[in-house]
Design an enzyme around this catalytic site. Structure first.
Site, PDB file in Angstrom:
ATOM      1  N   ASN A   9      51.604   8.688   8.741  1.00  0.00           N
ATOM      2  CA  ASN A   9      51.391   8.221   9.904  1.00  0.00           C
ATOM      3  C   ASN A   9      50.950   6.551   9.902  1.00  0.00           C
ATOM      4  O   ASN A   9      50.703   5.852   8.994  1.00  0.00           O
ATOM      5  CB  ASN A   9      49.388   8.360  10.201  1.00  0.00           C
ATOM      6  CG  ASN A   9      50.128   7.740  12.255  1.00  0.00           C
ATOM      7  OD1 ASN A   9      49.959   7.096  12.581  1.00  0.00           O
ATOM      8  ND2 ASN A   9      48.670   8.413  12.613  1.00  0.00           N
ATOM      9  N   ARG A  89      54.959  10.936  11.514  1.00  0.00           N
ATOM     10  CA  ARG A  89      55.114  10.360  12.784  1.00  0.00           C
ATOM     11  C   ARG A  89      55.849   9.190  13.486  1.00  0.00           C
ATOM     12  O   ARG A  89      55.542   7.655  12.617  1.00  0.00           O
ATOM     13  CB  ARG A  89      53.148   9.691  13.389  1.00  0.00           C
ATOM     14  CG  ARG A  89      53.102   9.431  14.476  1.00  0.00           C
ATOM     15  CD  ARG A  89      51.659   8.649  14.078  1.00  0.00           C
ATOM     16  NE  ARG A  89      50.872   8.555  15.928  1.00  0.00           N
ATOM     17  CZ  ARG A  89      50.828   7.644  16.534  1.00  0.00           C
ATOM     18  NH1 ARG A  89      49.899   6.440  15.856  1.00  0.00           N
ATOM     19  NH2 ARG A  89      50.336   6.989  17.423  1.00  0.00           N
ATOM     20  N   HIS A 178      51.003  10.292  22.705  1.00  0.00           N
ATOM     21  CA  HIS A 178      50.023  11.375  22.278  1.00  0.00           C
ATOM     22  C   HIS A 178      50.307  12.770  22.317  1.00  0.00           C
ATOM     23  O   HIS A 178      49.932  13.705  22.849  1.00  0.00           O
ATOM     24  CB  HIS A 178      48.957  11.111  23.055  1.00  0.00           C
ATOM     25  CG  HIS A 178      47.783   9.939  23.203  1.00  0.00           C
ATOM     26  ND1 HIS A 178      46.980   8.882  24.416  1.00  0.00           N
ATOM     27  CD2 HIS A 178      47.712   9.223  22.206  1.00  0.00           C
ATOM     28  CE1 HIS A 178      46.921   8.253  23.564  1.00  0.00           C
ATOM     29  NE2 HIS A 178      46.439   8.335  22.355  1.00  0.00           N
ATOM     30  N   LEU A 207      40.752  10.970  24.629  1.00  0.00           N
ATOM     31  CA  LEU A 207      39.795  10.120  25.226  1.00  0.00           C
ATOM     32  C   LEU A 207      39.851   9.064  24.050  1.00  0.00           C
ATOM     33  O   LEU A 207      38.600   9.909  23.084  1.00  0.00           O
ATOM     34  CB  LEU A 207      38.748  10.303  26.278  1.00  0.00           C
ATOM     35  CG  LEU A 207      39.346  11.605  27.326  1.00  0.00           C
ATOM     36  CD1 LEU A 207      37.733  11.711  28.294  1.00  0.00           C
ATOM     37  CD2 LEU A 207      39.783  10.227  28.271  1.00  0.00           C
ATOM     38  N   GLY A 208      40.543   8.791  23.306  1.00  0.00           N
ATOM     39  CA  GLY A 208      39.980   8.112  22.242  1.00  0.00           C
ATOM     40  C   GLY A 208      39.501   6.424  22.297  1.00  0.00           C
ATOM     41  O   GLY A 208      39.801   5.976  23.542  1.00  0.00           O
ATOM     42  N   ASN A 209      40.388   5.392  21.780  1.00  0.00           N
ATOM     43  CA  ASN A 209      40.903   4.228  21.787  1.00  0.00           C
ATOM     44  C   ASN A 209      41.528   4.123  22.889  1.00  0.00           C
ATOM     45  O   ASN A 209      41.970   3.678  23.930  1.00  0.00           O
ATOM     46  CB  ASN A 209      40.825   3.624  20.311  1.00  0.00           C
ATOM     47  CG  ASN A 209      39.949   3.330  20.343  1.00  0.00           C
ATOM     48  OD1 ASN A 209      38.969   2.498  20.368  1.00  0.00           O
ATOM     49  ND2 ASN A 209      39.562   3.358  18.824  1.00  0.00           N
ATOM     50  N   ARG A 239      42.580  -1.481  26.478  1.00  0.00           N
ATOM     51  CA  ARG A 239      43.979  -1.405  27.146  1.00  0.00           C
ATOM     52  C   ARG A 239      43.518  -0.911  28.808  1.00  0.00           C
ATOM     53  O   ARG A 239      42.419  -0.597  28.872  1.00  0.00           O
ATOM     54  CB  ARG A 239      44.843  -0.500  27.108  1.00  0.00           C
ATOM     55  CG  ARG A 239      45.278  -0.569  25.633  1.00  0.00           C
ATOM     56  CD  ARG A 239      47.060   0.427  26.108  1.00  0.00           C
ATOM     57  NE  ARG A 239      47.156   0.491  24.405  1.00  0.00           N
ATOM     58  CZ  ARG A 239      46.813   1.405  23.270  1.00  0.00           C
ATOM     59  NH1 ARG A 239      46.450   2.810  24.287  1.00  0.00           N
ATOM     60  NH2 ARG A 239      47.823   1.589  22.325  1.00  0.00           N
ATOM     61  N   ARG A 283      30.435   4.642  22.083  1.00  0.00           N
ATOM     62  CA  ARG A 283      28.953   4.131  21.515  1.00  0.00           C
ATOM     63  C   ARG A 283      27.658   3.267  21.524  1.00  0.00           C
ATOM     64  O   ARG A 283      26.334   3.339  22.660  1.00  0.00           O
ATOM     65  CB  ARG A 283      29.091   5.113  19.650  1.00  0.00           C
ATOM     66  CG  ARG A 283      29.111   6.700  19.362  1.00  0.00           C
ATOM     67  CD  ARG A 283      29.181   6.586  18.035  1.00  0.00           C
ATOM     68  NE  ARG A 283      31.034   5.430  17.445  1.00  0.00           N
ATOM     69  CZ  ARG A 283      31.229   6.328  16.930  1.00  0.00           C
ATOM     70  NH1 ARG A 283      31.391   7.016  16.162  1.00  0.00           N
ATOM     71  NH2 ARG A 283      32.960   5.482  16.592  1.00  0.00           N
ATOM     72  N   GLU A 332      35.445  14.566  22.709  1.00  0.00           N
ATOM     73  CA  GLU A 332      35.300  15.473  21.529  1.00  0.00           C
ATOM     74  C   GLU A 332      33.420  15.367  21.606  1.00  0.00           C
ATOM     75  O   GLU A 332      33.044  16.461  20.854  1.00  0.00           O
ATOM     76  CB  GLU A 332      35.651  15.478  20.277  1.00  0.00           C
ATOM     77  CG  GLU A 332      37.517  15.631  20.482  1.00  0.00           C
ATOM     78  CD  GLU A 332      38.037  15.653  19.114  1.00  0.00           C
ATOM     79  OE1 GLU A 332      37.614  15.537  17.984  1.00  0.00           O
ATOM     80  OE2 GLU A 332      39.118  14.795  19.236  1.00  0.00           O
ATOM     81  N   GLU A 383      46.607  16.410  15.770  1.00  0.00           N
ATOM     82  CA  GLU A 383      47.948  15.714  15.259  1.00  0.00           C
ATOM     83  C   GLU A 383      48.558  15.811  13.746  1.00  0.00           C
ATOM     84  O   GLU A 383      50.012  16.184  14.363  1.00  0.00           O
ATOM     85  CB  GLU A 383      48.129  14.125  16.004  1.00  0.00           C
ATOM     86  CG  GLU A 383      47.480  14.432  17.023  1.00  0.00           C
ATOM     87  CD  GLU A 383      46.928  12.276  17.666  1.00  0.00           C
ATOM     88  OE1 GLU A 383      46.017  12.438  17.113  1.00  0.00           O
ATOM     89  OE2 GLU A 383      47.792  11.472  17.846  1.00  0.00           O
TER      90      GLU A 383
HETATM   91  P1  ADP Z   1      41.289   6.678  18.084  1.00  0.00           P
HETATM   92  O1  ADP Z   1      42.394   6.840  19.216  1.00  0.00           O
HETATM   93  O2  ADP Z   1      41.244   5.195  17.282  1.00  0.00           O
HETATM   94  O3  ADP Z   1      42.001   7.830  17.112  1.00  0.00           O
HETATM   95  P2  ADP Z   1      39.717   7.968  18.292  1.00  0.00           P
HETATM   96  O4  ADP Z   1      39.821   9.655  18.515  1.00  0.00           O
HETATM   97  O5  ADP Z   1      38.930   8.020  16.965  1.00  0.00           O
HETATM   98  O6  ADP Z   1      39.784   7.125  18.390  1.00  0.00           O
HETATM   99  O7  ADP Z   1      38.431   7.547  19.777  1.00  0.00           O
HETATM  100  C1  ADP Z   1      37.698   6.696  18.888  1.00  0.00           C
HETATM  101  C2  ADP Z   1      36.426   6.242  20.445  1.00  0.00           C
HETATM  102  O8  ADP Z   1      35.702   7.913  20.379  1.00  0.00           O
HETATM  103  C3  ADP Z   1      35.584   5.530  20.359  1.00  0.00           C
HETATM  104  O9  ADP Z   1      35.855   4.636  21.546  1.00  0.00           O
HETATM  105  C4  ADP Z   1      34.151   6.489  20.410  1.00  0.00           C
HETATM  106  O10 ADP Z   1      33.109   5.194  20.135  1.00  0.00           O
HETATM  107  C5  ADP Z   1      34.376   7.345  20.488  1.00  0.00           C
HETATM  108  N1  ADP Z   1      33.502   8.117  19.765  1.00  0.00           N
HETATM  109  C6  ADP Z   1      33.548   8.665  18.727  1.00  0.00           C
HETATM  110  N2  ADP Z   1      32.016   9.346  18.231  1.00  0.00           N
HETATM  111  C7  ADP Z   1      31.647   9.609  19.353  1.00  0.00           C
HETATM  112  C8  ADP Z   1      29.923   9.746  19.330  1.00  0.00           C
HETATM  113  N3  ADP Z   1      29.747  10.326  19.532  1.00  0.00           N
HETATM  114  N4  ADP Z   1      29.783   9.441  21.321  1.00  0.00           N
HETATM  115  C9  ADP Z   1      30.491   9.168  21.820  1.00  0.00           C
HETATM  116  N5  ADP Z   1      31.768   8.455  21.177  1.00  0.00           N
HETATM  117  C10 ADP Z   1      32.436   7.939  20.486  1.00  0.00           C
END
Ligand code: ADP
Length: 400
Positions: A9, A89, A178, A207-209, A239, A283, A332, A383
């Site tokens: 990736n 990927r 995604h 819901l990630g970055n 973004r 966080r 998650e 993924e």
């Molecule tokens: P990416 O899109 O880079 O793969 P991830 O899916 O790892 O990102 O998600 C990153 C986001 O998840 C960040 O905003 C991080 O703060 C949030 N996150 C991870 N663990 C926790 C947690 N325990 N509580 C709240 N937010 C979390």
């Protein structure tokens, strides 16, 4: 054909890899080469059990040399002989790919032809493929596209209300990203509910970055919130998500922004980071908000409000809905954001089960709704496993 798949990736400045057993998703080894093209790039390798190594890559390291270094460590761990296929990927397949494919010359040309749609990703994806082919010339290499799952969207969902020729002559449309994540979690959700994917409808929120929503009907994507690029849709880590397009000429004409600066503003300086002025990390913002930081609180509030509005609108696309799915780092893990979202969804009948929400361990799948509520499932995405499974299937059926 039994064995492992090497999943590659390539991001804009990193290469993540994993060696995965495709039938069960077990990770045999994984790692990441980070900060490529900078002074201090390095490669972190996690083998089975406690093996951990960090190798400096030197200031000239690019995606090609990073992959060759990865292959060296894979050989040292004596895993190279177990690899039966390499899954890559690839971010943008445009309209050319509705599913994963065995990479041949024609596929390489098509990936190159879509570089203008993903200038930070497709070129490095091509570098990754080239390096991995050099290291493993006899193995089948398979491309798994972020966009492919969304090729089933109808015109009503993928066209912008712009002159049609911009689409027909220049490919200006919504593509979505995604795809592997939405495909994976909706497949898992159908399993959890004991239903066939073709008999179920879901809204999946990654819901990630980066953040995106997908409406999945009978196993197929019918709408998704990212568009021509991953900028469109939800509020994300850095973004902005949806904006009034007239903002661009305002920034350029009145505030002196260049096109490039506007792009950076929308993609890198906005979202949770821009609103809070503090961080893109959920966080950090949750802690700051608990300590009374009002801008951090506002950023989290806007994130959830936009998300809830989008989910409500996707009820039109995926009705009758079998479940809302939350995934990605925030979906998650964040007990706080999940609770906040469900509160906003109360007008649609959603009721949070606070105990289930709090007790759901990190990395666990489960539900967080009360019995009388429409279902809300939390499903960790995977993924890499999607890529490994596709690569093994295609390697078995199409190569040789
Ligand atoms: P990416 O899109 O880079 O793969 P991830 O899916 O790892 O990102 O998600 C990153 C986001 O998840 C960040 O905003 C991080 O703060 C949030 N996150 C991870 N663990 C926790 C947690 N325990 N509580 C709240 N937010 C979390």
């Amino acid at each position: 054909m039994r064995g492992n798949v090497l999943v590659v990736n390539c991001g804009s400045s990193s290469v993540k890899f994993a060696i995965i057993r495709p039938e069960c998703g077990t990770v045999m080894a994984q790692g990441v080469a980070e900060r490529l093209l900078s002074q201090n790039s390095n490669l972190k390798f996690f083998g089975d059990g406690a093996t951990k190594q960090t190798v400096p890559l030197g200031k000239e390291a690019n995606h090609h040399s990073a992959i060759l270094a990865i292959v060296e460590l894979v050989k040292q761990a004596q895993l190279d002989e177990t690899i039966i296929a390499v899954g890559h990927r690839v971010v943008h397949g445009g309209e050319a790919f509705a599913e994963s494919v065995l990479i041949d010359e024609e596929v390489l040309e098509a990936i190159a032809a879509h570089q203008h749609l993903a200038p930070l990703h497709n070129p490095v994806n091509l570098q990754g493929i080239s390096a991995a082919k050099t290291a493993f010339p006899a193995l089948p290499h398979i491309a798994v596209f972020d966009t492919a799952f969304h090729q089933s969207m109808p015109e009503t969902a993928y066209l912008y209300a712009l002159p049609y020729e911009l689409y027909s002559d220049h490919g200006v449309r919504r593509y979505g990203f995604h795809g592997s994540s939405h495909r994976y979690v909706t497949g898992e959700a159908a399993n959890m509910l004991g239903k066939a994917p073709q008999d179920s409808n879901f809204i999946s929120a990654h819901l990630g970055n980066g953040c995106s929503l997908c409406a999945v009907v009978a196993g197929k994507s019918v709408d998704t919130s990212m568009g021509f690029t991953p900028l469109e849709g939800l509020t994300m880590g850095t973004r902005s998500g949806d904006l009034d397009p007239s903002l661009t000429p305002f920034l350029e004409d009145h505030l002196g922004y260049t096109g490039k600066q506007v792009n950076t503003l929308y993609n890198k300086d906005s979202g949770l980071l821009g609103l809070s002025g503090l961080s893109n990390d959920c966080r950090t913002l949750e802690r700051a908000a608990a300590d009374g930081n009002t801008r951090a609180q506002l950023a989290l509030d806007i994130f959830c409000y936009r998300l809830a509005k989008y989910i409500a609108s996707y009820m039109i696309a995926a009705s009758p809905l079998d479940a809302l799915i939350l995934t990605g780092g925030i979906g998650e893990n964040s007990v706080y954001m999940r609770a906040k979202l469900l509160l906003l969804l109360q007008p649609l009948g959603y009721q949070l089960d606070p105990d289930a929400n709090e007790n759901l361990g990190s990395g666990a799948a489960g539900h967080i709704h009360q019995e009388n509520s429409p279902p809300v499932l939390v499903i960790p995405t995977n993924e890499e496993w999607v890529i490994a499974a596709d690569a093994a299937r295609i390697a078995t059926t199409q190569s040789h």
